[in-house]
Design a protein around this motif. Structure first.
Motif, PDB file in Angstrom:
ATOM      1  N   GLU A 103       0.804  -1.219   0.000  1.00  0.00           N
ATOM      2  CA  GLU A 103       0.000   0.000   0.000  1.00  0.00           C
ATOM      3  C   GLU A 103       0.835   1.266   0.000  1.00  0.00           C
ATOM      4  N   MET A 104       2.037   1.201   0.556  1.00  0.00           N
ATOM      5  CA  MET A 104       2.851   2.408   0.663  1.00  0.00           C
ATOM      6  C   MET A 104       4.050   2.383  -0.282  1.00  0.00           C
ATOM      7  N   ASP A 105       4.214   1.301  -1.021  1.00  0.00           N
ATOM      8  CA  ASP A 105       5.296   1.148  -1.996  1.00  0.00           C
ATOM      9  C   ASP A 105       6.686   1.310  -1.382  1.00  0.00           C
ATOM     10  N   TYR A 106       6.883   0.802  -0.192  1.00  0.00           N
ATOM     11  CA  TYR A 106       8.199   0.809   0.441  1.00  0.00           C
ATOM     12  C   TYR A 106       8.983  -0.411  -0.029  1.00  0.00           C
ATOM     13  N   VAL A 107      10.312  -0.276  -0.004  1.00  0.00           N
ATOM     14  CA  VAL A 107      11.190  -1.397  -0.326  1.00  0.00           C
ATOM     15  C   VAL A 107      12.267  -1.476   0.741  1.00  0.00           C
ATOM     16  N   LYS A 108      12.843  -2.653   0.879  1.00  0.00           N
ATOM     17  CA  LYS A 108      13.931  -2.817   1.823  1.00  0.00           C
ATOM     18  C   LYS A 108      15.202  -2.255   1.215  1.00  0.00           C
ATOM     19  N   SER A 109      16.120  -1.881   2.080  1.00  0.00           N
ATOM     20  CA  SER A 109      17.388  -1.356   1.561  1.00  0.00           C
ATOM     21  C   SER A 109      18.151  -2.485   0.879  1.00  0.00           C
ATOM     22  N   GLY A 110      18.737  -2.166  -0.261  1.00  0.00           N
ATOM     23  CA  GLY A 110      19.490  -3.155  -1.020  1.00  0.00           C
ATOM     24  C   GLY A 110      18.658  -3.892  -2.050  1.00  0.00           C
ATOM     25  N   GLU A 111      17.354  -3.740  -2.045  1.00  0.00           N
ATOM     26  CA  GLU A 111      16.511  -4.407  -3.031  1.00  0.00           C
ATOM     27  C   GLU A 111      16.541  -3.629  -4.338  1.00  0.00           C
ATOM     28  N   VAL A 112      16.422  -4.337  -5.427  1.00  0.00           N
ATOM     29  CA  VAL A 112      16.373  -3.725  -6.743  1.00  0.00           C
ATOM     30  C   VAL A 112      14.916  -3.665  -7.161  1.00  0.00           C
ATOM     31  N   VAL A 113      14.480  -2.486  -7.595  1.00  0.00           N
ATOM     32  CA  VAL A 113      13.089  -2.314  -7.992  1.00  0.00           C
ATOM     33  C   VAL A 113      13.027  -2.300  -9.511  1.00  0.00           C
ATOM     34  N   TYR A 114      12.185  -3.166 -10.066  1.00  0.00           N
ATOM     35  CA  TYR A 114      11.980  -3.218 -11.513  1.00  0.00           C
ATOM     36  C   TYR A 114      10.621  -2.625 -11.801  1.00  0.00           C
ATOM     37  N   ILE A 115      10.569  -1.753 -12.798  1.00  0.00           N
ATOM     38  CA  ILE A 115       9.314  -1.125 -13.186  1.00  0.00           C
ATOM     39  C   ILE A 115       8.955  -1.625 -14.573  1.00  0.00           C
ATOM     40  N   ASN A 116       7.757  -2.114 -14.738  1.00  0.00           N
ATOM     41  CA  ASN A 116       7.262  -2.612 -16.018  1.00  0.00           C
ATOM     42  C   ASN A 116       6.770  -1.406 -16.818  1.00  0.00           C
ATOM     43  N   ILE A 117       7.532  -1.030 -17.826  1.00  0.00           N
ATOM     44  CA  ILE A 117       7.160   0.135 -18.622  1.00  0.00           C
ATOM     45  C   ILE A 117       6.152  -0.228 -19.709  1.00  0.00           C
TER      46      ILE A 117
END
Length: 120
Positions: A103-117
């Protein structure tokens, strides 16, 4: 001539006495009006202060009610948190993590975020 002067002196003294009495009466009226105005001013000031005090008491009562409600809610939340910590600490932490990620779009430190364009 002395009689004429004596009569003039008596008349002047009488006129002076009448003027003094009139000025005393005038002074008494002015003093009376000033005292009445002062009494009215004091009365109005006291009434205004009592109204302000009453409003402040009402506000204080309202705020005291809010404080007691907040204390009750806080104690309920503390009891829920204490029971959750004692029973299901891992599940509470997992639930918090799930809410933070989804719900808040948080990520853990060190994680890689991939965005589907592509949007699919």
């Amino acid at each position: 001539m002395t009689r004429v002067n004596a009569k003039k002196n008596k008349a002047q003294k009488a006129n002076a006495a009448v003027k003094t009495q009139k000025s005393k009466r005038k002074t008494h009226w002015i003093l009376y009006i000033a005292v009445v105005a002062l009494v009215i001013y004091v009365a109005v000031t006291i009434v205004e202060q009592n109204v302000k005090i009453q409003n402040a008491k009402e506000t204080l009562s309202h705020l005291d009610n809010k404080i007691s409600i907040q204390k009750i809610e806080l104690s309920e939340l503390k009891s829920v948190a204490d029971s959750a910590e004692k029973k299901d600490y891992d599940s509470v932490a997992d639930y918090i993590e799930k809410i933070a990620r989804e719900e808040m779009d948080y990520v853990k430190s060190g994680e890689v975020v991939y965005i589907n364009i592509a949007g699919n």
